[in-house]
Design an enzyme around this catalytic site. Structure first.
Site: not given
Ligand SMILES: NC(=O)c1ccc[n+]([C@@H]2O[C@H](COP(=O)([O-])OP(=O)(O)OC[C@H]3O[C@@H](n4cnc5c(N)ncnc54)[C@H](OP(=O)(O)O)[C@@H]3O)[C@@H](O)[C@H]2O)c1
Length: 289
Positions: A70, A132
Site C-alpha cells: 500500500t 500502485y
Molecule cells: N489505506 C488506504 O487508505 C487505502 C485506500 C484505498 C484502498 N486501499 C486498499 O484496501 C486494502 C486494505 O488496506 P489497509 O489500509 O488495510 O492496508 P494495511 O493496513 O497495509 O494492510 C494490508 C496487510 O496486508 C499485508 N501484506 C502485505 N503484503 C502481503 C503479502 N505478500 N501476503 C500477505 N499479506 C501481505 C500487510 O503486511 P505488512 O504491513 O507487513 O506489509 C498488511 O498487514 C488494500 O487492498 C489497499 O490497496 C487502502
C-alpha cells in the site's frame, strides 16, 4: 453451518475491522505475512504454494483479499514487489478460489483513476497514474474477467487500528503528538472511509452474494488538509502547525489523483449499506478522544 471466509492481510487496518464485523456470523481463517495475533496463520500471497495450502485446507466459500503493497511511493521504488503483491498474489488467490469454488472479494482503490474528473462511478474509465494504481487495476480486471467475483474500490481508509503504515490518521496523530509541523495537500479530494463501515459493507456483499464492481466511500468529500484539521480537532491536538500545500510542491515519487473520491450509490442501492460523515466516523472509531 456458518459461511467460511478466508481473510488475507488480516493484520492490517481493514483486515482487523473485518475480523470484528464477521467473527460472530462467519467461520474465519485469518492470514498475513506477520503473526500479529495468535489467530493469524502465516501465508504470503506471493507464494503460490502457501496460498494453495491455505485455501485447500480451509475450503472457504469466500476469500476477502485485503493484502496489498500500500506504500504508493514505495511501489514506484519497487515495481517488481508491487506487481508480485498487488497483481500476481491476486492471480494466485483467483486460481486457488477456482479450485475450491470460492468467490473472491478483491479490495481495490480510487488510484485506478487519474483524478481529473472525480468523484467516480463504477462505469467511469480508469486511467491510473502510478505503479500502485496500475498493478491494482490489472488485478481488478483479472478478477472480474475470470468468474463470478467481486471488486470493491475504496479510498483513504482509517479506523481504530492506527499502527498500520497505511493509516493516514495514525500518521497525522503521531506526528502532531510528536510536535511536528505538517504540510498537507489541499488539492487532493477524497471521501475518507471508516474501515468498520467498509467491513460491514463487505459483510453485506458476502451475505447477498454480490458480484461485479462496487465503489464504497464515506459520506463526506474533503481535501487531505480539511480532513487533517478535523482529525486534529477530534484528538484535541494543535492545528497551528498544519499548513496547506499544493501536491506539485511536495515532489512525491508517485503522481496522485487530485479530484478523486468514489460515489457509492450502486452499493447503497443494491446492498442497503450506510456511510457516515468524517466527524461521525471519527467519533465512532475514537470515542474516548
Ligand atoms: N489505506 C488506504 O487508505 C487505502 C485506500 C484505498 C484502498 N486501499 C486498499 O484496501 C486494502 C486494505 O488496506 P489497509 O489500509 O488495510 O492496508 P494495511 O493496513 O497495509 O494492510 C494490508 C496487510 O496486508 C499485508 N501484506 C502485505 N503484503 C502481503 C503479502 N505478500 N501476503 C500477505 N499479506 C501481505 C500487510 O503486511 P505488512 O504491513 O507487513 O506489509 C498488511 O498487514 C488494500 O487492498 C489497499 O490497496 C487502502
Amino acid at each position: 453451518m456458518p459461511t467460511r471466509v478466508l481473510i488475507t492481510g488480516a493484520a492490517g487496518q481493514l483486515g482487523r475491522a473485518l475480523a470484528r464485523a464477521m467473527s460472530s456470523k462467519m467461520d474465519l481463517l485469518f492470514v498475513d505475512t506477520i503473526q500479529a495475533t495468535s489467530d493469524v496463520t502465516l501465508c504470503d500471497i506471493t507464494d503460490q504454494a502457501q496460498v494453495e495450502e491455505a485455501v485447500r485446507s480451509f475450503k472457504p466459500r469466500f476469500i476477502v483479499n485485503t493484502a496489498a503493497f500500500t506504500d504508493v511511493d514505495g511501489n514506484e521504488r519497487e515495481p517488481e514487489k508491487a506487481r508480485d503483491v498487488n497483481t500476481t498474489g491476486v492471480e494466485y488467490l483467483l486460481t486457488a478460489s477456482g479450485e475450491v469454488g470460492a468467490q473472491l472479494v478483491q479490495v481495490s482503490t480510487d488510484y485506478v483513476f487519474d483524478g481529473t474528473a472525480g468523484p467516480y462511478l463504477e462505469e467511469d474509465e480508469p486511467a491510473p497514474l502510478s505503479v500502485y494504481g496500475r498493478t491494482k487495476l490489472e488485478a481488478e480486471r483479472n478478477v472480474l474477467e475470470n468468474g463470478s467475483h467481486t471488486v470493491i474500490r475504496t479510498n483513504v481508509l482509517f479506523g481504530p487500528y492506527t499502527e498500520s503504515k497505511a493509516s493516514f490518521v495514525g500518521w497525522i496523530v503521531n506526528s502532531l503528538r510528536a510536535g511536528k509541523a505538517l504540510r498537507i495537500v489541499d488539492d487532493q479530494i477524497n471521501n475518507p472511509t471508516l474501515t468498520t463501515h467498509l467491513a460491514e459493507a463487505i459483510c453485506s456483499a458476502i451475505e447477498e452474494g454480490a458480484t461485479g464492481l462496487y465503489h464504497y466511500g464515506g459520506l463526506e468529500f474533503a481535501s487531505r488538509y480539511e480532513f487533517t484539521l478535523k482529525v486534529a480537532r477530534h484528538f484535541h491536538l494543535p492545528t497551528d502547525g498544519i499548513s496547506p500545500v499544493a501536491t506539485k510542491e511536495l515532489d512525491q515519487l508517485a503522481p496522485r489523483p487530485l479530484k478523486s473520491g468514489l460515489i457509492c450509490s450502486k452499493m447503497k442501492m443494491d446492498l442497503n449499506v450506510m456511510n457516515a460523515t468524517i466527524s461521525e466516523a471519527l467519533s465512532e472509531a475514537f470515542p474516548e478522544s
